[in-house]
Design a protein around this motif. Structure first.
Motif, PDB file in Angstrom:
ATOM      1  N   ALA A 276      56.797  39.044  54.373  1.00 38.92           N
ATOM      2  CA  ALA A 276      56.083  39.485  55.710  1.00 38.92           C
ATOM      3  C   ALA A 276      57.198  38.961  56.676  1.00 38.92           C
ATOM      4  N   ALA A 277      57.967  39.902  57.384  1.00 41.82           N
ATOM      5  CA  ALA A 277      58.630  39.518  58.849  1.00 41.82           C
ATOM      6  C   ALA A 277      58.463  39.334  60.475  1.00 41.82           C
ATOM      7  N   GLY A 278      59.173  39.313  61.335  1.00 44.95           N
ATOM      8  CA  GLY A 278      58.177  39.078  62.801  1.00 44.95           C
ATOM      9  C   GLY A 278      59.479  38.923  63.519  1.00 44.95           C
ATOM     10  N   GLU A 279      59.229  38.523  64.718  1.00 42.63           N
ATOM     11  CA  GLU A 279      60.258  38.527  65.768  1.00 42.63           C
ATOM     12  C   GLU A 279      61.694  37.530  65.108  1.00 42.63           C
ATOM     13  N   SER A 280      61.612  36.886  64.901  1.00 45.91           N
ATOM     14  CA  SER A 280      62.128  35.311  63.942  1.00 45.91           C
ATOM     15  C   SER A 280      61.004  34.364  62.950  1.00 45.91           C
ATOM     16  N   HIS A 281      60.410  35.123  62.007  1.00 44.10           N
ATOM     17  CA  HIS A 281      59.799  34.218  61.700  1.00 44.10           C
ATOM     18  C   HIS A 281      59.652  34.754  60.429  1.00 44.10           C
TER      19      HIS A 281
END
Length: 558
Positions: free
Chosen positions: A20-25
């Motif tokens: 899973a990927a977020g804004e910058s992690h």
């Protein structure tokens, strides 16, 4: 397909089953129930207890006594989800753990949220079976098929307000609109939610109806207009009588993507990606930059493939096929890069239609066995080789690509997986109870090896920092001359093979291979450089003459 890792290893601790990927992690879930994180650490979104960035995957430590299941057992995670600045993880006992922006706390859906009559009638202990996150909100589906939401969420009634605005809730709230039905899958963007819900009371495998609600400023609800909705409304293209059976859904900030098969096709299983919402950067894959208020089929994908994974970033979308192909479209050639890291020259521009992603760009070799893709705000991560390899590309700041660097990558780069420290433990499984046990015949030797590894890792981080700086400098210099970022393919063959470099010979070879447009750009760059040097020499000479005159005048006056 390279299956070396998958064919020889049965170690579930090295197999990634979900990302899973977020804004910058980025988060990764392994087969043995551990969660790894890397990228930007601000707000504690990595779950390491610190706010520092991590350039490589690090395991989140849930081994202490503070982190135990209700029965006192070690936590085993079965699902992960990521919002812009926060993270969620679901355990096998149905509890949710969360960390990042807001507070680190334990969430458990129980009788506090249901009246006694409802709980008595269900005769089933309430626990979470699936989680999802996006923007600043979190979602959960329980084992009864009910949907819950918390964070900054769409309101469930207009309450007389004139304009749409999110409401905040620190505790999970049930979405009552689906009472009597089963919510099977859900996704959310910054301000909208899309859910796949059973047509009847229970899910029978192919009877899903698509609902959407929330902010609809860009048509991201797929309802044919830009009016926001406070209650879930059926997306008519995928209603109960539709021939299209939806099986996957993903949301970007302001657009939506769905995967569906045509039930009418009897000879072949036709898989199609549908998109709607904001299209300014080509994230809809429709060949234009126009937004779409109704679902439209993505143009340019083969008709004879089955798509098994889809995800959306802020301004890009990616899909993976069962055959092992990866496509991406949207901002900056589908990489999702934000404008401050844009291409220049002939390679500039957004991808309005799907582009095939390969290890060395459009003309390189395939990535071995891709199975799942996850899109962050401006980066993409791919699980490949049956879960034993990870690839990433896009914006690289804060180490979000997991390759030890902080620079952007315009083609897939390998994530350092498994983390090096994992390779220095001898592991075995107790066949009786299936519990993994780490052991060593010589604990002292393992300690020394770990110390050496730690020192080596520190040295590698320093070298990677220097390498990143050098690559950034080379990329800027190369871009200013040739109009595009530096790529490994730009390194002369003689230097790659032998380590030697004949400047005069390689210069002649390069000039021979350049087309007229590139030669013209090179000539313009050369003229500008020469003009700048001549101008600087002239200014320097004038300064010298003036100084000589002043010195002469001073001497005469004396």
């Amino acid at each position: 397909m390279d299956t070396a890792g998958a064919g020889t290893s049965s170690n579930l601790s090295h197999k990634v089953v979900s990302i899973a990927a977020g804004e910058s992690h980025t988060l990764a879930l392994t087969g043995d129930g551990n969660v790894y994180a890397w990228g930007r650490g601000t707000f504690g979104r990595l779950g390491t207890g610190l706010e520092k960035d991590e350039l490589f995957p690090v395991r989140i430590d849930f081994d202490s006594a503070n982190y135990r299941s209700a029965k006192g057992k070690r936590l085993k995670f079965v699902e992960i989800a990521v919002g812009a600045y926060h993270s969620l993880a679901l355990t096998d006992d149905g509890s949710i753990w969360s960390w990042g922006y807001n507070t680190y706390r334990f969430l458990e859906l129980g009788s506090d949220y249901l009246d006694d009559e409802s709980e008595a009638n269900s005769r089933t202990p309430l626990k979470v079976s699936s989680i999802k996150a996006g923007g600043m909100m979190s979602l959960a589906i329980d084992n009864l098929g009910a949907l819950w939401m918390w964070g900054n969420c769409p309101p469930q009634s207009d309450s007389g307000i004139d304009e749409f605005s999110l409401v905040s809730s620190a505790t999970p709230l049930p979405v009552w609109s689906f009472h009597g039905h089963t919510v099977v899958k859900v996704a959310c963007g910054n301000e909208h939610i899309v859910a796949l819900v059973s047509a009847g009371e229970t899910y029978k495998g192919s009877d899903l109806v698509c609902y959407s609600w929330g902010n609809n400023k860009h048509g991201q609800l797929g309802l044919g207009d830009t009016n926001s909705r406070f209650q879930p409304q059926v997306v008519e293209k995928f209603n109960q009588s539709s021939s299209w059976a939806v099986y996957a859904v993903a949301c970007g900030a302001f657009h939506t993507a769905l995967l569906a098969v045509d039930d009418r096709a009897s000879d072949t299983l036709r898989s199609v990606c549908w998109t709607f919402g904001l299209g300014d950067n080509g994230q809809l894959g429709l060949g234009t930059t126009k937004s779409a208020m109704l679902p439209e089929q993505v143009k340019g994908l083969p008709q004879n493939v089955f798509l098994n994974s889809v995800d959306c970033g802020l301004f890009h979308t990616s899909v993976v096929s069962m055959a092992g192909d990866v496509w991406s479209w949207g901002m900056e050639k589908g990489l999702g890069l934000c404008p401050d890291a844009s291409f220049t020259g002939t390679d500039a521009g957004d991808a309005l239609s799907p582009l095939v992603i390969s290890r060395h760009g459009p003309h390189g070799s395939k990535i071995p066995g891709p199975v799942q893709v996850a899109c962050g705000a401006a980066h993409t991560v791919l699980v490949a080789d049956e879960g034993y390899k990870l690839w990433s590309w896009g914006r690289g700041r804060s180490g979000v690509l997991g390759n030890g660097k902080t620079i952007d990558s315009y083609a897939p780069t390998t994530v350092l997986w498994p983390p090096p420290s994992d390779n220095f433990k001898e592991e075995k499984y107790d066949l009786k109870d299936g519990v993994k046990k780490s052991q060593s015949k010589d604990p002292g030797r393992i300690t020394v090896m770990e110390e050496r590894l730690s020192a080596a890792m520190e040295e590698m981080k320093l070298l990677n920092s220097k390498l990143s700086l050098m690559e950034k400098y080379a990329s800027i210099l190369h871009g200013s001359i040739f109009g595009k970022p530096f790529d490994e393919r730009d390194i002369p063959i003689s230097l790659q093979n032998s380590g030697t470099f004949d400047m005069a010979k390689e210069w002649d070879n390069m000039l021979e291979s350049l087309d007229r447009g590139k030669l013209v750009r090179l000539e313009i760059f050369y003229r500008n450089m020469v003009a700048g040097v001549k101008d600087k020499l002239l200014k320097r000479r004038i300064q010298e003459i003036v100084k000589e005159c002043l010195d002469s005048s001073t001497s005469e006056n004396c």
